[in-house]
Write a protein that holds these residues in place. Structure first.
Motif, PDB file in Angstrom:
ATOM      1  N   PRO A   1      -3.838   7.961  -9.690  1.00  0.00           N
ATOM      2  CA  PRO A   1      -3.185   7.473  -8.467  1.00  0.00           C
ATOM      3  C   PRO A   1      -3.792   6.179  -7.924  1.00  0.00           C
ATOM      4  N   GLY A   2      -5.078   5.978  -8.055  1.00  0.00           N
ATOM      5  CA  GLY A   2      -5.690   4.753  -7.561  1.00  0.00           C
ATOM      6  C   GLY A   2      -5.457   3.530  -8.430  1.00  0.00           C
ATOM      7  N   THR A   3      -4.962   3.747  -9.662  1.00  0.00           N
ATOM      8  CA  THR A   3      -4.758   2.626 -10.586  1.00  0.00           C
ATOM      9  C   THR A   3      -3.303   2.487 -11.029  1.00  0.00           C
ATOM     10  N   ALA A   4      -2.387   3.150 -10.319  1.00  0.00           N
ATOM     11  CA  ALA A   4      -0.976   3.101 -10.716  1.00  0.00           C
ATOM     12  C   ALA A   4      -0.118   2.909  -9.474  1.00  0.00           C
ATOM     13  N   TRP A   5       0.504   1.735  -9.381  1.00  0.00           N
ATOM     14  CA  TRP A   5       1.333   1.412  -8.218  1.00  0.00           C
ATOM     15  C   TRP A   5       2.213   0.214  -8.535  1.00  0.00           C
ATOM     16  N   VAL A   6       3.217   0.051  -7.692  1.00  0.00           N
ATOM     17  CA  VAL A   6       4.095  -1.122  -7.744  1.00  0.00           C
ATOM     18  C   VAL A   6       3.969  -1.806  -6.392  1.00  0.00           C
ATOM     19  N   ALA A   7       3.749  -3.113  -6.396  1.00  0.00           N
ATOM     20  CA  ALA A   7       3.656  -3.882  -5.154  1.00  0.00           C
ATOM     21  C   ALA A   7       4.718  -4.977  -5.182  1.00  0.00           C
ATOM     22  N   VAL A   8       5.383  -5.140  -4.040  1.00  0.00           N
ATOM     23  CA  VAL A   8       6.441  -6.137  -3.918  1.00  0.00           C
ATOM     24  C   VAL A   8       6.170  -6.975  -2.674  1.00  0.00           C
ATOM     25  N   THR A   9       6.213  -8.290  -2.844  1.00  0.00           N
ATOM     26  CA  THR A   9       6.130  -9.199  -1.707  1.00  0.00           C
ATOM     27  C   THR A   9       7.434  -9.980  -1.641  1.00  0.00           C
ATOM     28  N   ASP A  10       7.506 -10.929  -0.738  1.00  0.00           N
ATOM     29  CA  ASP A  10       8.702 -11.766  -0.678  1.00  0.00           C
ATOM     30  C   ASP A  10       8.814 -12.677  -1.889  1.00  0.00           C
ATOM     31  N   ARG A  11       7.730 -12.818  -2.671  1.00  0.00           N
ATOM     32  CA  ARG A  11       7.746 -13.735  -3.824  1.00  0.00           C
ATOM     33  C   ARG A  11       7.459 -13.082  -5.168  1.00  0.00           C
ATOM     34  N   GLU A  12       6.778 -11.925  -5.182  1.00  0.00           N
ATOM     35  CA  GLU A  12       6.312 -11.364  -6.450  1.00  0.00           C
ATOM     36  C   GLU A  12       6.577  -9.873  -6.582  1.00  0.00           C
ATOM     37  N   LEU A  13       6.609  -9.446  -7.842  1.00  0.00           N
ATOM     38  CA  LEU A  13       6.598  -8.045  -8.226  1.00  0.00           C
ATOM     39  C   LEU A  13       5.370  -7.859  -9.100  1.00  0.00           C
ATOM     40  N   LEU A  14       4.547  -6.884  -8.763  1.00  0.00           N
ATOM     41  CA  LEU A  14       3.370  -6.567  -9.571  1.00  0.00           C
ATOM     42  C   LEU A  14       3.369  -5.076  -9.850  1.00  0.00           C
ATOM     43  N   ILE A  15       3.261  -4.725 -11.121  1.00  0.00           N
ATOM     44  CA  ILE A  15       3.148  -3.331 -11.526  1.00  0.00           C
ATOM     45  C   ILE A  15       1.776  -3.155 -12.139  1.00  0.00           C
ATOM     46  N   ARG A  16       1.048  -2.167 -11.640  1.00  0.00           N
ATOM     47  CA  ARG A  16      -0.225  -1.788 -12.253  1.00  0.00           C
ATOM     48  C   ARG A  16      -0.090  -0.355 -12.713  1.00  0.00           C
ATOM     49  N   TYR A  17      -0.453  -0.126 -13.955  1.00  0.00           N
ATOM     50  CA  TYR A  17      -0.388   1.197 -14.562  1.00  0.00           C
ATOM     51  C   TYR A  17      -1.654   1.353 -15.387  1.00  0.00           C
ATOM     52  N   GLY A  18      -2.726   1.769 -14.712  1.00  0.00           N
ATOM     53  CA  GLY A  18      -4.017   1.844 -15.387  1.00  0.00           C
ATOM     54  C   GLY A  18      -4.410   0.467 -15.868  1.00  0.00           C
ATOM     55  N   PRO A  19      -4.716   0.317 -17.155  1.00  0.00           N
ATOM     56  CA  PRO A  19      -5.127  -1.000 -17.668  1.00  0.00           C
ATOM     57  C   PRO A  19      -3.981  -1.983 -17.887  1.00  0.00           C
ATOM     58  N   TRP A  20      -2.742  -1.526 -17.773  1.00  0.00           N
ATOM     59  CA  TRP A  20      -1.585  -2.385 -18.015  1.00  0.00           C
ATOM     60  C   TRP A  20      -1.088  -3.005 -16.716  1.00  0.00           C
ATOM     61  N   ARG A  21      -0.622  -4.242 -16.827  1.00  0.00           N
ATOM     62  CA  ARG A  21      -0.100  -4.953 -15.668  1.00  0.00           C
ATOM     63  C   ARG A  21       1.136  -5.753 -16.056  1.00  0.00           C
TER      64      ARG A  21
END
Length: 133
Positions: A27-47
C-alpha cells in the motif's frame, strides 16, 4: 509533480498481499497521482509518468480473473500494461502517445495502462470530458 495532487491508493485483495509484497508492491508503494499537468503511476518498483493531456480515453472495467489481473502484466494483444492488486475492478487509461512503464530500457511502449485503484469511478471522472453547455 506540479499543482494540487489527487492521489488514489490501490485496492489490495488480502489473499494476494504476501505475493505482491515480495515484488515490492505494498500500500505504501502503490498509488496513482494526478495533477493538472501529470499522471504518475507507482506500482512498487515500476513507474509510469506522462502528461495528463496524453490520456485520451478512460474506461472502468472488471471484475477480472486473478491470473490476468494480479501483478504487472503486458498484454500480448495490444502491449497495454496492467498493474493489478485486486480482481474487483480497475481503470484503463488510453494514451495518445505510448508510454514507458515495465522495462527499464523503455521498450515496449504501452498504448494503455490498467490500474486497480480503490475507487475506479473517481479516477475515471478526472479524465472524463467536460460537459458541453
Amino acid at each position: 509533480m506540479t499543482g494540487a495532487v489527487t492521489r488514489f491508493p490501490f485496492r489490495f485483495d488480502p489473499v494476494f498481499r504476501p505475493a505482491l509484497a515480495l515484488l515490492g508492491v505494498r500500500p505504501g508503494t502503490a498509488w496513482v497521482a494526478v495533477t493538472d499537468r501529470e499522471l504518475l503511476i507507482r506500482y512498487g518498483p515500476w513507474r509510469l509518468r506522462t502528461d495528463r493531456d496524453n490520456v485520451t480515453g478512460v474506461e472502468v472495467s472488471g471484475p477480472y480473473r486473478w491470473w490476468r489481473a494480479i501483478g504487472p502484466h503486458v498484454s500480448l494483444a495490444d502491449r497495454g500494461v496492467s498493474f493489478g492488486s485486486s480482481t474487483a475492478a480497475g481503470v484503463c487509461l488510453r494514451f495518445r502517445v505510448p508510454v514507458r512503464a515495465i522495462a527499464p530500457a523503455g521498450w515496449p511502449r504501452h498504448p494503455a495502462a490498467t490500474v486497480t485503484v480503490a475507487d475506479p469511478p473517481a479516477l475515471a471522472r478526472l479524465f472524463a470530458p467536460p460537459d458541453l453547455p
